[in-house]
Design an enzyme around this catalytic site. Structure first.
Site, PDB file in Angstrom:
ATOM      1  N   LYS A 197       9.494  49.141  23.069  1.00 41.92           N
ATOM      2  CA  LYS A 197       9.273  50.585  22.921  1.00 41.92           C
ATOM      3  C   LYS A 197       7.776  50.872  22.810  1.00 41.92           C
ATOM      4  O   LYS A 197       7.239  51.752  23.459  1.00 41.92           O
ATOM      5  CB  LYS A 197      10.023  51.068  21.676  1.00 41.92           C
ATOM      6  CG  LYS A 197       9.915  52.554  21.426  1.00 41.92           C
ATOM      7  CD  LYS A 197      10.794  52.925  20.247  1.00 41.92           C
ATOM      8  CE  LYS A 197      10.500  54.338  19.775  1.00 41.92           C
ATOM      9  NZ  LYS A 197      11.248  54.684  18.573  1.00 41.92           N
ATOM     10  N   GLU A 203       4.960  39.308  20.088  1.00 37.61           N
ATOM     11  CA  GLU A 203       5.924  38.335  20.595  1.00 37.61           C
ATOM     12  C   GLU A 203       6.261  38.613  22.065  1.00 37.61           C
ATOM     13  O   GLU A 203       6.252  37.728  22.920  1.00 37.61           O
ATOM     14  CB  GLU A 203       7.223  38.401  19.781  1.00 37.61           C
ATOM     15  CG  GLU A 203       7.110  37.942  18.348  1.00 37.61           C
ATOM     16  CD  GLU A 203       6.776  39.077  17.380  1.00 37.61           C
ATOM     17  OE1 GLU A 203       6.155  40.075  17.809  1.00 37.61           O
ATOM     18  OE2 GLU A 203       7.117  38.941  16.196  1.00 37.61           O
ATOM     19  N   ARG A 254      16.471  49.734  16.824  1.00 34.88           N
ATOM     20  CA  ARG A 254      17.767  49.159  16.413  1.00 34.88           C
ATOM     21  C   ARG A 254      18.947  50.026  16.818  1.00 34.88           C
ATOM     22  O   ARG A 254      20.088  49.636  16.626  1.00 34.88           O
ATOM     23  CB  ARG A 254      17.753  48.879  14.912  1.00 34.88           C
ATOM     24  CG  ARG A 254      17.387  50.070  14.041  1.00 34.88           C
ATOM     25  CD  ARG A 254      17.059  49.613  12.614  1.00 34.88           C
ATOM     26  NE  ARG A 254      16.611  50.699  11.754  1.00 34.88           N
ATOM     27  CZ  ARG A 254      15.353  51.101  11.637  1.00 34.88           C
ATOM     28  NH1 ARG A 254      14.406  50.519  12.363  1.00 34.88           N
ATOM     29  NH2 ARG A 254      15.029  52.071  10.812  1.00 34.88           N
TER      30      ARG A 254
HETATM   31  O1  F6P Z   1      10.299  44.605  13.599  1.00 35.52           O
HETATM   32  C1  F6P Z   1       9.752  45.862  13.753  1.00 35.52           C
HETATM   33  C2  F6P Z   1      10.085  46.499  15.067  1.00 35.52           C
HETATM   34  O2  F6P Z   1       9.247  47.593  15.193  1.00 35.52           O
HETATM   35  C3  F6P Z   1      11.544  46.912  15.214  1.00 35.52           C
HETATM   36  O3  F6P Z   1      11.832  48.106  14.590  1.00 35.52           O
HETATM   37  C4  F6P Z   1      11.684  46.951  16.692  1.00 35.52           C
HETATM   38  O4  F6P Z   1      13.034  46.934  17.073  1.00 35.52           O
HETATM   39  C5  F6P Z   1      10.938  45.702  17.088  1.00 35.52           C
HETATM   40  O5  F6P Z   1       9.858  45.632  16.166  1.00 35.52           O
HETATM   41  C6  F6P Z   1      10.430  45.667  18.497  1.00 35.52           C
HETATM   42  O6  F6P Z   1       9.526  46.698  18.747  1.00 35.52           O
HETATM   43  P1  F6P Z   1       9.122  47.087  20.235  1.00 35.52           P
HETATM   44  O7  F6P Z   1      10.347  47.543  20.942  1.00 35.52           O
HETATM   45  O8  F6P Z   1       8.111  48.191  20.091  1.00 35.52           O
HETATM   46  O9  F6P Z   1       8.531  45.880  20.893  1.00 35.52           O
END
Ligand code: F6P
Length: 521
Positions: A197, A203, A254
């Protein structure tokens, strides 16, 4: 001192009235218990009869929901009000699975549903492309909410997968998985789905770089599908803008499986299956929005959880699904519940009077029986559980499935009944061998694990979390607590790489970094 709260005081009175009465006695005493505590919606049945509550206690719990104006909170959620106050956003994941709104509907919900429908069309086109092309393997890269939902659904519905690519998931920043995976893939027929998002998640970006190198920058640009709210960053990363699908600030990670984040589910199982998954969730939405609380499944599930957490004082909730296809359910619910309601202050920043989200954990049955059920039956703590069962299997191995169901029912009975003195004739070992029973648990029973029933199951828990968040007064849609560790990791990375320790770092952290550095080749 805990501020006076009439609705919670009433729960305490009910608890005192019930005294030491056991669940099995409540079951015997209340002939109408099943009428009040067992409810069904299509293929999903929720059974609260094995909770340490009776009808009067349930009335007090329902009064708590009313005192917290849960009905108004549900209306506000569906109306698209900015229920995520700290980020001034609505939470409109229900719009991702809503039927097409009427043309003259100008509501926030309808506007969101229109955006979602356009994106769903884009997903279907890209899915048709991948399913009719040369792609043999789809690698989904994302973490947290950008991983757990689609990963769970792909696993759970693998029996529906026909004619699509094999799907793999890479989440952790630990390079082991992606390293092992690429050794098994052909870069010429591998497609990446990149889901973030924010498009800033360490990661996901590190793993995406590994895969971009593996398939080659040109093929990566041509084939990759990205799902993000940060189009510019995805484009700058080398992805064709025509293949960047949207996320919106009104969908939390989530809660996002219903959006283009669910792309691998449709790629593996077909667009129709993904539509059916959303339809199941939509049926649960309609139920949550309109059913009286007395038979509203998410509300009842939430209230049983509040009783166990705040009245019985149980700090955890175990999730045990008697179905291997739901192996990832505890991990999914961990994020859903603990990232949403794992808070110590209310939505106005005031410390909570009583604890919110329990620690969620679990494992599939019967594996769990050979791991931690010993402690559940004979340990000192009372550990509430949700036992999830599926009546009809997706295979023809009848003997296996009958044994699975027998274990599911037997564990529920053992948790409730425990042992009686006459069960153990050897007085010398009676204390060691006896189990107290009286362990509260819910039964969630699915007729079968179909796309619809899975959609209902996930939406059931989404709305349970919402109802509990309202009762506890927390904002279920932010997650500020995850930021601190990310910031410290950023500051420490140069030191791990061999540079200087950041100024002002504490002695314990500095010592651990030095220890690691001293052992790095
Ligand atoms: O762990 C925190 C978080 O922001 C979650 O709420 C989210 O689902 C995940 O990291 C991944 O975030 P992104 O979709 O922005 O990579």
């Amino acid at each position: 001192m805990t501020p006076r709260d009439d609705a919670f005081a009433a729960l305490e009175r009910e608890h005192n009235r019930l005294g030491t009465i056991r669940i099995e006695q409540l079951v015997e005493r209340e002939p109408a218990r099943r009428d009040r505590m067992v409810h069904r919606l299509g293929p999903l049945q929720l059974d609260l009869t094995r909770q340490r509550i009776d009808s009067a206690a349930l009335d007090a719990l329902l009064a708590l929901a009313n005192a917290r104006e849960l009905r108004g909170a549900i209306d506000a959620l569906f109306a698209g009000e900015p229920v995520n106050r700290s980020e001034r956003r609505p939470a409109l994941h229900m719009a991702l699975r809503a039927p097409a709104p009427l043309a003259d509907d100008r509501s926030a919900f309808a506007a969101a549903a229109r955006l979602a429908a356009t994106s769903a069309d884009q997903v279907e086109r890209l899915v048709d492309e991948v399913r009719s092309g040369e792609v043999t393997d789809l690698v989904h890269v994302g973490i947290g909410g950008s991983d757990l939902g689609p990963h769970l659904a792909c696993d759970a519905l693998a029996h529906e997968a026909r004619g699509g690519p094999r799907v793999h998931f890479v989440a952790n920043v630990d390079g082991t998985r992606v390293d092992r995976l690429v050794r098994t893939l052909d870069p010429r027929s591998t497609q990446v789905t990149l889901v973030s998002k924010s498009f800033t998640t360490q990661e996901t970006l590190l793993n995406a770089r590994v895969l971009r190198e593996f398939v080659g920058a040109a093929a990566f640009a041509r084939r990759t599908v990205a799902v993000t709210a940060n189009r510019e960053a995805a484009h700058a990363f080398g992805i064709d803008p025509a293949r960047i699908l949207p996320m919106w600030d009104w969908v939390g990670g989530r809660y996002s499986i219903w959006s283009a984040v669910g792309f691998p589910v449709a790629a593996a199982c077909g667009n129709a299956v993904f539509r059916r998954l959303r339809a199941g969730a939509q049926a649960l939405d309609a139920h949550y929005a309109s059913a009286p609380f007395e038979r509203n499944l998410p509300v009842l599930l939430a209230l049983a959880g509040v009783w166990n957490r705040n009245v019985l004082g149980c700090p955890t909730l175990g999730i045990v699904a008697y179905d291997d296809r739901l192996e990832l359910l505890p991990a999914f619910l961990q994020q859903l519940d603990m990232e949403s309601n794992g808070k110590r202050v209310d939505e106005h920043g005031v410390p909570l009077a009583r604890p919110a989200a329990p620690v969620i954990w679990g494992q599939v049955g019967t594996n769990a029986q050979h791991a931690f059920f010993q402690s559940l039956h004979q340990g000192v703590d009372t550990v509430p559980l949700d036992l999830v069962g599926v009546v009809r299997p997706c295979h023809a191995l009848r003997a296996n499935h009958d044994a699975l169901l027998a274990n599911f029912v037997a564990q529920s009975a053992a948790l409730m009944l425990g042992t009686r003195a006459e069960d153990e004739p050897d007085a010398g070992l009676r204390a060691q061998k006896s189990s107290p029973g009286d362990r509260p648990h819910n039964i969630v029973l699915l007729d079968e694990l179909s796309p619809e029933s899975l959609g209902m199951l996930l939406a059931l828990y989404e709305h349970k979390v919402h109802a509990q968040g309202r009762i506890w007064g927390v904002n279920s849609f932010d997650q500020w607590g995850v930021e601190l560790g990310k910031k410290i990791a950023q500051r420490l990375q140069p030191a791990i790489e061999g540079g200087a320790l950041p100024a002002g770092i504490d002695a314990a952290t500095a010592a651990l970094v030095r220890e690691i550095r001293s052992r790095t080749n």
